[in-house]
Design a protein around this motif. Sequence first.
Motif: not given
Length: 55
Positions: A6-12
């Motif tokens: 989820n953090v990676m998706e938000k960062s992307a």
Amino acid sequence: MDTIFNVMEKSASATQNVSAAAQEQLALMEEIAASSESLSRMAIELQEINEKFKT
């Protein structure tokens, strides 16, 4: 693992938003530069015309 994903998706997503905003700013800056050039040419032409009336 879901939290990391989820953090990676938000960062992307945030990175894509920043990239899109930067591209838009670049396009606007190019438009401003073109307008400035055009205004500069017009100012030179007006000065030349004005000089004709002075003589």
